[in-house]
Enzyme design. Structure first.
Site, PDB file in Angstrom:
ATOM      1  N   VAL A  74      -0.865   8.237   0.853  1.00 51.82           N
ATOM      2  CA  VAL A  74      -1.980   7.726   1.654  1.00 51.82           C
ATOM      3  C   VAL A  74      -2.991   7.038   0.737  1.00 51.82           C
ATOM      4  O   VAL A  74      -3.501   5.958   1.036  1.00 51.82           O
ATOM      5  CB  VAL A  74      -2.637   8.856   2.475  1.00 51.82           C
ATOM      6  N   HIS A  75      -3.256   7.664  -0.400  1.00 49.61           N
ATOM      7  CA  HIS A  75      -4.180   7.109  -1.381  1.00 49.61           C
ATOM      8  C   HIS A  75      -3.683   5.741  -1.872  1.00 49.61           C
ATOM      9  O   HIS A  75      -4.471   4.791  -1.987  1.00 49.61           O
ATOM     10  CB  HIS A  75      -4.326   8.095  -2.546  1.00 49.61           C
ATOM     11  N   ALA A  76      -2.403   5.630  -2.140  1.00 52.03           N
ATOM     12  CA  ALA A  76      -1.826   4.368  -2.614  1.00 52.03           C
ATOM     13  C   ALA A  76      -1.969   3.273  -1.558  1.00 52.03           C
ATOM     14  O   ALA A  76      -2.340   2.135  -1.873  1.00 52.03           O
ATOM     15  CB  ALA A  76      -0.357   4.572  -2.978  1.00 52.03           C
TER      16      ALA A  76
END
Length: 110
Positions: A74-76
Site C-alpha cells: 500500500v505504501h509503495a
C-alpha cells in the site's frame, strides 16, 4: 526478483521521481528553467521505471502469482500515485514560473 524486492524498487523509483519533480520547482523559482526541465525529464525516467515494476506486479498477479496486500505494498502504491501527481504539478509550476519571468522581462523592456 521476489515481490518484496520489486515493492522496494517501486518505492525507490517513485521517491526519486518525486524528488526530481520537487527539485524542478526549486530550480524554476530561481529562473533556471533549463535545469528545471532536465529534472522533470529525470523524474519521468524514474516514474517510467516505477510504472514498469507496477506493471510486472500486476502481470504476475494475473498469472496467479498473487502479491500479498501488505502495508508495504500500500505504501509503495501511495508513493507512486503521489509522485505521479507531483510530477504533473511540477510541470505546471515550471511553466507558470517561466511565463511569469517572460512577462516580467517584457514589461521591463517597455
Amino acid at each position: 526478483m521476489n515481490s518484496e524486492e520489486q515493492i522496494f524498487k517501486l518505492i525507490l523509483h517513485s521517491g526519486n521521481g518525486r524528488s526530481f519533480a520537487m527539485e524542478a520547482i526549486g530550480l524554476a523559482k530561481t529562473n533556471n528553467f533549463e535545469g528545471a526541465y532536465e529534472k522533470i525529464r529525470l523524474s519521468g525516467e524514474e516514474l517510467v521505471q516505477a510504472h514498469h515494476i507496477q506493471t510486472q506486479l500486476i502481470q504476475n498477479e494475473i498469472r496467479g502469482d498473487k502479491v500479498e496486500m501488505s502495508l508495504l505494498m500500500v505504501h509503495a502504491q501511495d508513493h507512486l500515485m503521489n509522485a505521479l501527481s507531483i510530477k504533473d504539478l511540477s510541470e505546471e509550476f515550471v511553466d507558470m514560473y517561466q511565463k511569469v519571468e517572460e512577462s516580467i522581462n517584457r514589461t521591463q523592456v517597455l
